[in-house]
Design a protein around this motif. Structure first.
Motif, mmCIF file in Angstrom:
data_model
loop_
_atom_site.group_PDB
_atom_site.id
_atom_site.type_symbol
_atom_site.label_atom_id
_atom_site.label_comp_id
_atom_site.label_asym_id
_atom_site.label_seq_id
_atom_site.Cartn_x
_atom_site.Cartn_y
_atom_site.Cartn_z
ATOM 1 N N ALA A 138 13.990 32.788 12.989
ATOM 2 C CA ALA A 138 14.795 33.058 14.008
ATOM 3 C C ALA A 138 13.863 33.263 15.296
ATOM 4 O O ALA A 138 14.782 32.904 16.116
ATOM 5 N N ALA A 139 13.223 34.091 15.359
ATOM 6 C CA ALA A 139 12.498 33.750 16.949
ATOM 7 C C ALA A 139 11.946 32.904 16.660
ATOM 8 O O ALA A 139 12.141 32.866 18.495
ATOM 9 N N ILE A 140 10.943 31.990 16.019
ATOM 10 C CA ILE A 140 11.240 30.126 16.794
ATOM 11 C C ILE A 140 12.431 29.737 17.784
ATOM 12 O O ILE A 140 12.174 29.307 18.489
ATOM 13 N N PHE A 141 13.193 30.207 17.222
ATOM 14 C CA PHE A 141 14.517 29.318 17.001
ATOM 15 C C PHE A 141 15.109 30.104 18.311
ATOM 16 O O PHE A 141 15.687 29.889 19.622
ATOM 17 N N VAL A 142 15.222 31.006 18.756
ATOM 18 C CA VAL A 142 15.076 31.857 20.171
ATOM 19 C C VAL A 142 14.203 31.670 21.158
ATOM 20 O O VAL A 142 14.862 31.481 22.489
ATOM 21 N N HIS A 143 13.269 31.303 20.878
ATOM 22 C CA HIS A 143 12.002 31.158 22.212
ATOM 23 C C HIS A 143 12.683 29.015 22.368
ATOM 24 O O HIS A 143 12.523 29.626 23.476
ATOM 25 N N ARG A 144 12.720 28.782 21.314
ATOM 26 C CA ARG A 144 12.866 27.472 22.230
ATOM 27 C C ARG A 144 14.658 27.773 22.900
ATOM 28 O O ARG A 144 14.861 26.014 23.625
ATOM 29 N N THR A 145 15.259 28.406 22.700
ATOM 30 C CA THR A 145 16.106 28.881 23.771
ATOM 31 C C THR A 145 15.792 28.800 24.256
ATOM 32 O O THR A 145 16.735 28.125 26.121
ATOM 33 N N GLY A 146 15.086 29.902 24.863
ATOM 34 C CA GLY A 146 14.491 30.272 26.315
ATOM 35 C C GLY A 146 14.867 31.090 27.034
ATOM 36 O O GLY A 146 15.717 31.871 27.720
ATOM 37 N N PHE A 147 15.796 31.899 26.372
ATOM 38 C CA PHE A 147 16.308 33.882 26.487
ATOM 39 C C PHE A 147 15.351 34.820 27.331
ATOM 40 O O PHE A 147 15.621 34.850 28.030
ATOM 41 N N PHE A 148 13.701 33.924 26.273
ATOM 42 C CA PHE A 148 13.096 35.722 27.125
ATOM 43 C C PHE A 148 11.896 34.095 28.455
ATOM 44 O O PHE A 148 10.571 34.693 29.136
ATOM 45 N N ARG A 149 12.893 33.560 28.579
ATOM 46 C CA ARG A 149 11.692 33.335 30.009
ATOM 47 C C ARG A 149 11.836 33.344 30.606
ATOM 48 O O ARG A 149 10.721 33.883 31.511
ATOM 49 N N SER A 150 12.240 34.403 31.664
ATOM 50 C CA SER A 150 11.890 34.941 32.631
ATOM 51 C C SER A 150 11.235 36.443 32.592
ATOM 52 O O SER A 150 10.371 36.308 32.874
ATOM 53 N N PHE A 151 11.434 37.075 31.313
ATOM 54 C CA PHE A 151 10.493 37.590 30.478
ATOM 55 C C PHE A 151 9.318 37.259 30.915
ATOM 56 O O PHE A 151 8.054 37.997 31.093
ATOM 57 N N PHE A 152 8.511 36.047 29.790
ATOM 58 C CA PHE A 152 7.668 35.587 29.964
ATOM 59 C C PHE A 152 6.864 35.065 31.590
ATOM 60 O O PHE A 152 5.899 35.953 31.649
ATOM 61 N N ARG A 153 7.901 34.268 32.375
ATOM 62 C CA ARG A 153 7.298 34.022 33.241
ATOM 63 C C ARG A 153 6.820 35.233 34.850
ATOM 64 O O ARG A 153 5.786 35.709 35.075
ATOM 65 N N GLY A 154 7.893 36.571 34.493
ATOM 66 C CA GLY A 154 7.639 37.573 35.235
ATOM 67 C C GLY A 154 6.481 38.549 35.169
ATOM 68 O O GLY A 154 5.113 38.926 35.043
ATOM 69 N N PHE A 155 5.856 38.729 33.569
ATOM 70 C CA PHE A 155 4.658 38.591 33.016
ATOM 71 C C PHE A 155 2.935 38.386 33.345
ATOM 72 O O PHE A 155 2.609 39.000 33.242
ATOM 73 N N GLN A 156 3.708 36.698 33.421
ATOM 74 C CA GLN A 156 2.543 36.029 33.950
ATOM 75 C C GLN A 156 2.039 35.819 35.502
ATOM 76 O O GLN A 156 1.141 35.948 35.732
ATOM 77 N N GLN A 157 3.503 36.101 36.245
ATOM 78 C CA GLN A 157 3.698 36.357 37.627
ATOM 79 C C GLN A 157 1.867 37.640 38.032
ATOM 80 O O GLN A 157 1.572 37.795 38.399
ATOM 81 N N LEU A 158 2.917 39.161 36.866
ATOM 82 C CA LEU A 158 2.008 39.515 36.985
ATOM 83 C C LEU A 158 0.593 39.152 36.329
ATOM 84 O O LEU A 158 -0.148 40.424 36.919
ATOM 85 N N TYR A 159 0.394 39.058 35.201
ATOM 86 C CA TYR A 159 -1.164 38.760 34.982
ATOM 87 C C TYR A 159 -1.780 38.100 35.987
ATOM 88 O O TYR A 159 -3.623 38.596 36.269
ATOM 89 N N ARG A 160 -0.739 36.580 36.644
ATOM 90 C CA ARG A 160 -2.218 36.191 37.556
ATOM 91 C C ARG A 160 -2.254 37.185 38.896
ATOM 92 O O ARG A 160 -3.458 36.746 39.461
ATOM 93 N N TRP A 161 -1.670 37.770 39.152
ATOM 94 C CA TRP A 161 -1.448 38.967 40.085
ATOM 95 C C TRP A 161 -2.785 39.746 39.828
ATOM 96 O O TRP A 161 -3.861 40.625 41.017
ATOM 97 N N ILE A 162 -3.208 40.726 38.838
ATOM 98 C CA ILE A 162 -3.864 41.406 38.094
ATOM 99 C C ILE A 162 -4.869 40.930 38.447
ATOM 100 O O ILE A 162 -6.448 41.309 38.814
ATOM 101 N N VAL A 163 -5.596 39.404 37.612
ATOM 102 C CA VAL A 163 -6.340 38.607 37.203
ATOM 103 C C VAL A 163 -5.983 37.467 37.814
ATOM 104 O O VAL A 163 -6.052 36.151 37.232
ATOM 105 N N PRO A 164 -7.367 37.275 39.238
ATOM 106 C CA PRO A 164 -6.984 35.372 39.734
ATOM 107 C C PRO A 164 -7.738 34.333 38.185
ATOM 108 O O PRO A 164 -9.028 35.040 38.223
#
Length: 123
Positions: free
Chosen positions: A45-71
């Protein structure tokens, strides 16, 4: 869909062989099968939810935060762009993830089926 039924059947056969060869009590076997089935179903079920893109905005936000902290160095950014533009790699990853989803869901269903059958036979 055939992979789902094959995984389901394999899980049932493997669990019945384990029950036959290892002397465990019926209640322990029922509980272990049920917990294993729930775990495998949750993974599928976790793979299914991940494939639908439900958490894509959360992951993208965390990536941007990480890039801001660690270039990242520019060389690493160019290599990542090469890997993200690979069409064959994306198709292969998508196929593998879909197969993993079917296997996890099939095996989880098989484990739950064995657990319920033994539960009905036990009581």
């Amino acid at each position: 869909m055939a992979l789902y039924f094959v995984a389901n059947l394999c899980a049932i056969v493997i669990l019945l062989c384990i029950k036959q060869f290892y002397e465990v009590s019926a209640l322990v076997f029922i509980n272990d099968c049920f917990l294993l089935g729930l775990t495998l179903l949750m993974l599928g079920a976790a793979i299914f939810v991940h494939r639908t893109g439900f958490f894509r905005s959360f992951f993208r936000g965390f990536q941007q935060l990480y890039r801001w902290i660690v270039p990242k160095p520019k060389m690493l950014i160019r290599e990542e762009e090469k890997w993200t533009n690979g069409v064959q790699l994306d198709a292969w990853k998508s196929q593998v993830i879909n197969r993993m989803k079917l296997v996890f869901l099939g095996m989880g269903t098989g484990c739950l089926f064995v657990s319920f059958i033994y539960l009905f036979l036990y009581y």
